[in-house]
Design an enzyme around this catalytic site. Structure first.
Site, PDB file in Angstrom:
ATOM      1  N   CYS A   2       0.822  -1.042   0.140  1.00 54.90           N
ATOM      2  CA  CYS A   2       0.138  -0.009   0.097  1.00 54.90           C
ATOM      3  C   CYS A   2       0.764   1.078   0.184  1.00 54.90           C
ATOM      4  O   CYS A   2       1.983   1.249   0.314  1.00 54.90           O
ATOM      5  CB  CYS A   2      -0.809   0.068   1.180  1.00 54.90           C
ATOM      6  SG  CYS A   2      -1.978  -1.349   1.471  1.00 54.90           S
ATOM      7  N   ARG A  27       3.578  -0.213  -5.279  1.00 61.72           N
ATOM      8  CA  ARG A  27       3.527  -0.747  -3.631  1.00 61.72           C
ATOM      9  C   ARG A  27       2.005  -1.400  -3.360  1.00 61.72           C
ATOM     10  O   ARG A  27       1.857  -2.103  -2.476  1.00 61.72           O
ATOM     11  CB  ARG A  27       3.539   0.377  -2.603  1.00 61.72           C
ATOM     12  CG  ARG A  27       4.845   1.050  -2.675  1.00 61.72           C
ATOM     13  CD  ARG A  27       4.905   2.178  -1.722  1.00 61.72           C
ATOM     14  NE  ARG A  27       5.022   1.402  -0.239  1.00 61.72           N
ATOM     15  CZ  ARG A  27       6.174   1.367   0.317  1.00 61.72           C
ATOM     16  NH1 ARG A  27       7.311   1.761  -0.108  1.00 61.72           N
ATOM     17  NH2 ARG A  27       6.259   0.668   1.671  1.00 61.72           N
ATOM     18  N   TRP A  75      -2.846  -2.844  -1.476  1.00 62.25           N
ATOM     19  CA  TRP A  75      -2.625  -4.041  -1.740  1.00 62.25           C
ATOM     20  C   TRP A  75      -3.652  -4.735  -0.779  1.00 62.25           C
ATOM     21  O   TRP A  75      -3.084  -4.740   0.603  1.00 62.25           O
ATOM     22  CB  TRP A  75      -1.178  -4.446  -1.508  1.00 62.25           C
ATOM     23  CG  TRP A  75      -0.967  -6.006  -2.123  1.00 62.25           C
ATOM     24  CD1 TRP A  75      -0.483  -6.192  -3.266  1.00 62.25           C
ATOM     25  CD2 TRP A  75      -0.811  -6.984  -1.226  1.00 62.25           C
ATOM     26  NE1 TRP A  75      -0.296  -7.769  -3.333  1.00 62.25           N
ATOM     27  CE2 TRP A  75      -0.400  -8.146  -2.081  1.00 62.25           C
ATOM     28  CE3 TRP A  75      -0.962  -7.226   0.097  1.00 62.25           C
ATOM     29  CZ2 TRP A  75      -0.264  -9.517  -1.709  1.00 62.25           C
ATOM     30  CZ3 TRP A  75      -0.741  -8.604   0.555  1.00 62.25           C
ATOM     31  CH2 TRP A  75      -0.553  -9.742  -0.310  1.00 62.25           C
ATOM     32  N   ASN A 101      -1.614   1.828   6.015  1.00 66.74           N
ATOM     33  CA  ASN A 101      -0.639   0.938   5.349  1.00 66.74           C
ATOM     34  C   ASN A 101      -0.360   0.055   6.770  1.00 66.74           C
ATOM     35  O   ASN A 101       0.137   0.359   7.524  1.00 66.74           O
ATOM     36  CB  ASN A 101       0.426   1.792   4.622  1.00 66.74           C
ATOM     37  CG  ASN A 101       1.406   0.577   4.240  1.00 66.74           C
ATOM     38  OD1 ASN A 101       1.134  -0.502   4.156  1.00 66.74           O
ATOM     39  ND2 ASN A 101       2.616   1.013   4.019  1.00 66.74           N
ATOM     40  N   GLY A 102      -0.580  -1.072   6.558  1.00 69.85           N
ATOM     41  CA  GLY A 102      -0.054  -2.111   7.448  1.00 69.85           C
ATOM     42  C   GLY A 102      -1.183  -2.961   8.012  1.00 69.85           C
ATOM     43  O   GLY A 102      -2.407  -2.972   7.187  1.00 69.85           O
ATOM     44  N   GLU A 476      16.205 -18.057  -9.420  1.00 71.29           N
ATOM     45  CA  GLU A 476      15.786 -16.695  -9.984  1.00 71.29           C
ATOM     46  C   GLU A 476      15.303 -16.520 -11.294  1.00 71.29           C
ATOM     47  O   GLU A 476      14.417 -15.806 -11.213  1.00 71.29           O
ATOM     48  CB  GLU A 476      17.087 -15.813  -9.725  1.00 71.29           C
ATOM     49  CG  GLU A 476      17.037 -14.292 -10.125  1.00 71.29           C
ATOM     50  CD  GLU A 476      15.808 -13.698  -9.332  1.00 71.29           C
ATOM     51  OE1 GLU A 476      15.199 -14.066  -8.426  1.00 71.29           O
ATOM     52  OE2 GLU A 476      15.363 -12.633  -9.883  1.00 71.29           O
ATOM     53  N   LYS A 480      11.454 -15.190 -12.100  1.00 71.68           N
ATOM     54  CA  LYS A 480      11.178 -13.907 -12.710  1.00 71.68           C
ATOM     55  C   LYS A 480      10.417 -14.192 -13.956  1.00 71.68           C
ATOM     56  O   LYS A 480       9.330 -13.278 -14.204  1.00 71.68           O
ATOM     57  CB  LYS A 480      12.841 -13.453 -13.410  1.00 71.68           C
ATOM     58  CG  LYS A 480      13.010 -12.119 -13.788  1.00 71.68           C
ATOM     59  CD  LYS A 480      13.245 -11.384 -12.538  1.00 71.68           C
ATOM     60  CE  LYS A 480      12.614 -11.633 -11.105  1.00 71.68           C
ATOM     61  NZ  LYS A 480      13.106 -10.904  -9.986  1.00 71.68           N
ATOM     62  N   GLU A 483       6.753 -14.545 -12.298  1.00 74.26           N
ATOM     63  CA  GLU A 483       6.174 -13.586 -11.802  1.00 74.26           C
ATOM     64  C   GLU A 483       5.402 -12.634 -13.095  1.00 74.26           C
ATOM     65  O   GLU A 483       4.490 -12.009 -12.456  1.00 74.26           O
ATOM     66  CB  GLU A 483       6.792 -12.965 -10.656  1.00 74.26           C
ATOM     67  CG  GLU A 483       7.868 -12.074 -11.169  1.00 74.26           C
ATOM     68  CD  GLU A 483       8.723 -11.514  -9.957  1.00 74.26           C
ATOM     69  OE1 GLU A 483       8.012 -11.089  -9.173  1.00 74.26           O
ATOM     70  OE2 GLU A 483      10.009 -11.612 -10.081  1.00 74.26           O
ATOM     71  N   HIS A 499      14.681 -37.517 -11.207  1.00 71.13           N
ATOM     72  CA  HIS A 499      14.576 -38.288  -9.920  1.00 71.13           C
ATOM     73  C   HIS A 499      12.834 -37.840  -9.618  1.00 71.13           C
ATOM     74  O   HIS A 499      12.439 -37.706  -8.368  1.00 71.13           O
ATOM     75  CB  HIS A 499      15.162 -37.722  -8.527  1.00 71.13           C
ATOM     76  CG  HIS A 499      16.680 -38.256  -8.813  1.00 71.13           C
ATOM     77  ND1 HIS A 499      16.974 -39.442  -8.741  1.00 71.13           N
ATOM     78  CD2 HIS A 499      17.801 -37.460  -8.798  1.00 71.13           C
ATOM     79  CE1 HIS A 499      18.230 -39.627  -8.920  1.00 71.13           C
ATOM     80  NE2 HIS A 499      18.834 -38.517  -9.182  1.00 71.13           N
ATOM     81  N   LYS A 594       5.732  -4.296  -4.526  1.00 72.02           N
ATOM     82  CA  LYS A 594       6.983  -4.208  -4.294  1.00 72.02           C
ATOM     83  C   LYS A 594       7.732  -4.431  -3.079  1.00 72.02           C
ATOM     84  O   LYS A 594       8.450  -4.893  -2.937  1.00 72.02           O
ATOM     85  CB  LYS A 594       7.337  -2.561  -4.889  1.00 72.02           C
ATOM     86  CG  LYS A 594       8.997  -2.515  -5.082  1.00 72.02           C
ATOM     87  CD  LYS A 594       9.467  -3.335  -6.261  1.00 72.02           C
ATOM     88  CE  LYS A 594      10.883  -3.298  -6.323  1.00 72.02           C
ATOM     89  NZ  LYS A 594      11.355  -4.251  -7.245  1.00 72.02           N
TER      90      LYS A 594
HETATM   91  C1  F6R Z   1      10.698 -10.940  -7.104  1.00 69.29           C
HETATM   92  C2  F6R Z   1      10.878  -9.903  -5.988  1.00 69.29           C
HETATM   93  C3  F6R Z   1      10.338 -10.688  -4.747  1.00 69.29           C
HETATM   94  C4  F6R Z   1      11.517  -9.845  -3.469  1.00 69.29           C
HETATM   95  C5  F6R Z   1      10.997 -10.399  -2.106  1.00 69.29           C
HETATM   96  C6  F6R Z   1      11.774  -9.795  -1.007  1.00 69.29           C
HETATM   97  O1  F6R Z   1      10.890 -10.262  -8.154  1.00 69.29           O
HETATM   98  O2  F6R Z   1      11.347  -8.719  -6.025  1.00 69.29           O
HETATM   99  O3  F6R Z   1      10.783 -12.056  -4.901  1.00 69.29           O
HETATM  100  O4  F6R Z   1      12.829 -10.319  -3.621  1.00 69.29           O
HETATM  101  O5  F6R Z   1       9.520  -9.836  -1.978  1.00 69.29           O
HETATM  102  O6  F6R Z   1      11.892  -8.405  -1.016  1.00 69.29           O
HETATM  103  P1  F6R Z   1      12.901  -7.472  -0.516  1.00 69.29           P
HETATM  104  O7  F6R Z   1      14.186  -7.651  -1.271  1.00 69.29           O
HETATM  105  O8  F6R Z   1      12.397  -6.113  -0.700  1.00 69.29           O
HETATM  106  O9  F6R Z   1      13.177  -7.908   0.901  1.00 69.29           O
END
Ligand code: F6R
Length: 599
Positions: A2, A27, A75, A101-102, A476, A480, A483, A499, A594
């Site tokens: 948020c 956010r 969010w 927010n929270g 990773e 990517k 998501e 396996h 984010k």
């Molecule tokens: C994926 C992504 C997430 C963050 C995760 C942790 O692209 O960005 O998997 O890595 O939510 O977030 P941070 O790094 O902000 O603690």
């Protein structure tokens, strides 16, 4: 999660708030809303709805004189993303209007104790807060009513509060969720993120947990005051708003994600500039002392940052010879392994606000461990609360999918390992410089990668396979792709596939193999034969020294410990172009946000 923005000042409040909300939309973007004071009629107006800030901007009228208001982009946690659950929320009489927010953990207990007669309109915990303030305001002045409310809330909150009887004061409260106070002579802006303050504030102040804030218009101009939980006023630290519009706009790129992918070589160079003093890597002596002679390192992180943590393990174990373990923050917080006493915890977080990680930090601090946060946001909660922090210097990362922060994390981990080592057997300045050049080379070939993607990845499930350090890149790469394209993808240790999971390989299932290391080259190529024999459509990413004629993407050679920061780039581009071709909302993929500030 948020985003919130509030403004009291000479500018038109709705302009400041709506442009702030647009910048904070990464956010959370389920729904949004705004409440502001229309000076002509003297009324407060609230507009809110499901959907994006653009909808809020284009579908309502803001042609009023207005200098005071609050806004929110959401969010969803409590209740579906719909008109009713969108913020702002008002108390039963309509007197108090708030954005939040929270997450309030004890909201049910608070209803039972203080508000049993209220019939709530929404499913949100936020509406409970507005009604608690109203409940206390019956017997106390507003300041005290808000402080009494804050005192009984358990959980996280950044709150902006309007008392509709007083259009000259904006109130706020903060605990665990981020909130900054931006200042300029012509007005004060409270926001959950620095980006919303760009162009509006020259300075900002980081608001501490459990603070009550009052922003008001006085004869001398706009002023704010901050009070700790017992009501003692304190002076917060002043910082300069040193971001500019270039850093937070798309600079001609169609998406933030592509811009951020392309920025990665410059991130590596910027990190070097910030950590090299007199031709040598420099890290604060207190940090070196904190790590001296430790028997074990523990890395805690989530998602992409955890994948950087795996690379960190390889870096620490190879360069410093200190055994290192990596844990998923959300698991570690509630299921602790047996821990070595003589250890340091490293927390890796792009945002520095991840709630799962903060829960771990609180715990390990209680256990007496020293902690180091590696983060891109130096004013973040995890930076402030850890014993020490190291800044990533990647610049604002706005696309929800992390790219440049990830390679920045790897670079910082390599520098830390290097400065901690007795006699490091790596010329890190040379190797990081080579890495930046190799990154540029593959980024320059991005249209070729787009063409590859057009002809591959036709089935809606996919595998990345690799061994050793390449396996971390596969994890990773898979995250990517899924998501932002919503294609089910798994990152697999190449040898493990047979396996069980090989049962999923059939005609045209895409398998992308990463081979950057000689010693696993033969084995991974055997695994490629196994999946090819079952019809898989294989793409191979290799390097100059591991390449074979059949390979699709060949990277320049870099030091093997830094190879994940290079090999990840074609996988980021694969994810980006696949999502583009599928018409996905690349910078704001569904269900994500984010900064994940709820556990
Ligand atoms: C994926 C992504 C997430 C963050 C995760 C942790 O692209 O960005 O998997 O890595 O939510 O977030 P941070 O790094 O902000 O603690």
């Amino acid at each position: 999660m948020c985003g919130i923005v509030g403004y009291l000042g000479d500018l038109r409040a709705t302009d400041v708030i709506l442009s702030g909300l647009k910048k904070l939309e990464y956010r959370g973007y389920d729904s949004c809303g705004i409440c502001f004071h229309d000076q002509t009629s003297g009324n407060f107006l609230t507009y809110k709805d499901k959907g994006r800030v653009n909808h809020l901007i284009s579908d309502f009228d803001y042609g009023f004189t207005n200098h005071f208001g609050i806004g929110h982009t959401r969010w969803a946690t409590h209740g579906a993303p719909n008109h009713i659950n969108s913020h702002p929320h008002a108390s039963a009489s309509g007197r108090f209007v708030i954005v939040h927010n929270g997450v309030i953990e004890n909201y049910k207990e608070l209803i039972a104790r203080y508000l049993p007669a209220i019939s709530f309109v929404s499913e949100t915990d936020t509406e409970v807060i507005a009604n608690l303030i109203e409940y206390f305001a019956v017997s106390y002045p507003v300041d005290l009513a808000i402080r009494k409310t804050l005192a009984i809330l358990e959980g996280s909150y950044a709150l902006l509060i309007i008392d509709t009887r007083n259009p000259k004061v904006l109130y706020a409260g903060k605990n665990k969720s981020p909130l900054l106070c931006g200042y300029r002579n012509d007005g004060i802006c409270l926001a959950s993120d620095l980006m919303a303050l760009v162009g509006v504030s020259s300075d900002y102040y980081v608001i501490e947990d459990k603070t009550f804030v009052k922003v008001e218009v006085a004869d001398s101009g706009y002023q704010f005051s901050m009070y700790d939980p017992i009501g003692i006023e304190y002076t917060p630290m002043r910082h300069e708003v040193n971001l500019n519009d270039d850093e937070i706009n798309k600079a001609g790129f169609p998406h933030y994600m592509l811009k951020e992918i392309c920025e990665q070589p410059s991130v590596i160079r910027k990190i070097m500039t910030n950590y090299i003093v007199d031709g040598k890597f420099f890290v604060d002596q207190d940090i070196l002392d904190m790590f001296a002679n430790r028997k074990r390192l523990y890395i805690l992180a989530a998602g992409t940052s955890m994948h950087a943590g795996f690379v960190g393990k390889a870096l620490f174990e190879n360069i410093t010879k200190i055994p290192t373990e990596v844990f998923i923050a959300s698991e570690f917080a509630y299921n602790k392994p047996l821990l070595e006493e003589d250890a340091v915890f490293i927390l890796i977080s792009q945002s520095g606000e991840t709630a799962d990680l903060r829960a771990c930090l609180v715990d390990v601090k209680k256990m007496g461990y020293d902690t180091l946060t590696i983060t891109n946001v130096k004013t973040s909660t995890l930076a402030r609360e850890a014993t020490k922090f190291l800044e990533i210097f990647a610049g604002p990362e706005i696309a929800v999918a992390s790219t440049k922060a990830y390679v920045g994390q790897i670079a910082i981990l390599s520098i830390l390992a290097y400065v901690l080592a007795d006699k490091p057997k790596i010329d890190l300045i040379k190797e990081l410089s080579k890495l930046a050049v190799a990154m540029e080379a593959i980024i320059d070939k991005r249209e070729y990668i787009h063409d590859l993607v057009k002809n591959h990845l036709v089935k809606r499930n996919c595998f990345y396979i690799g061994r050793g350090i390449d396996y971390y890149t596969c994890l990773e790469a898979a995250l990517k792709l899924k998501e932002i394209s919503y294609i089910q993808t798994e990152g697999f240790a190449a040898g493990e596939l047979k396996h069980g999971t090989i049962a999923l390989i059939e005609q045209d299932v895409p398998v992308i193999a990463i081979i950057t290391q000689n010693h696993i080259d033969k084995n991974t190529r055997s695994n490629i034969q196994e999946v090819r024999a079952r019809g898989a459509d294989v793409l191979i990413i290799s390097t100059n020294h591991t390449m074979k004629a059949e390979d699709d993407i060949v990277l320049m050679d870099v030091h093997y410990l830094l190879s994940p920061a290079l090999a990840v780039i074609p996988t980021q581009l694969i994810a980006y172009y696949k999502a583009l071709d599928l018409g996905r909302d690349i910078d704001k993929p569904r269900n994500l946000a984010k900064s994940v500030t709820v556990e």
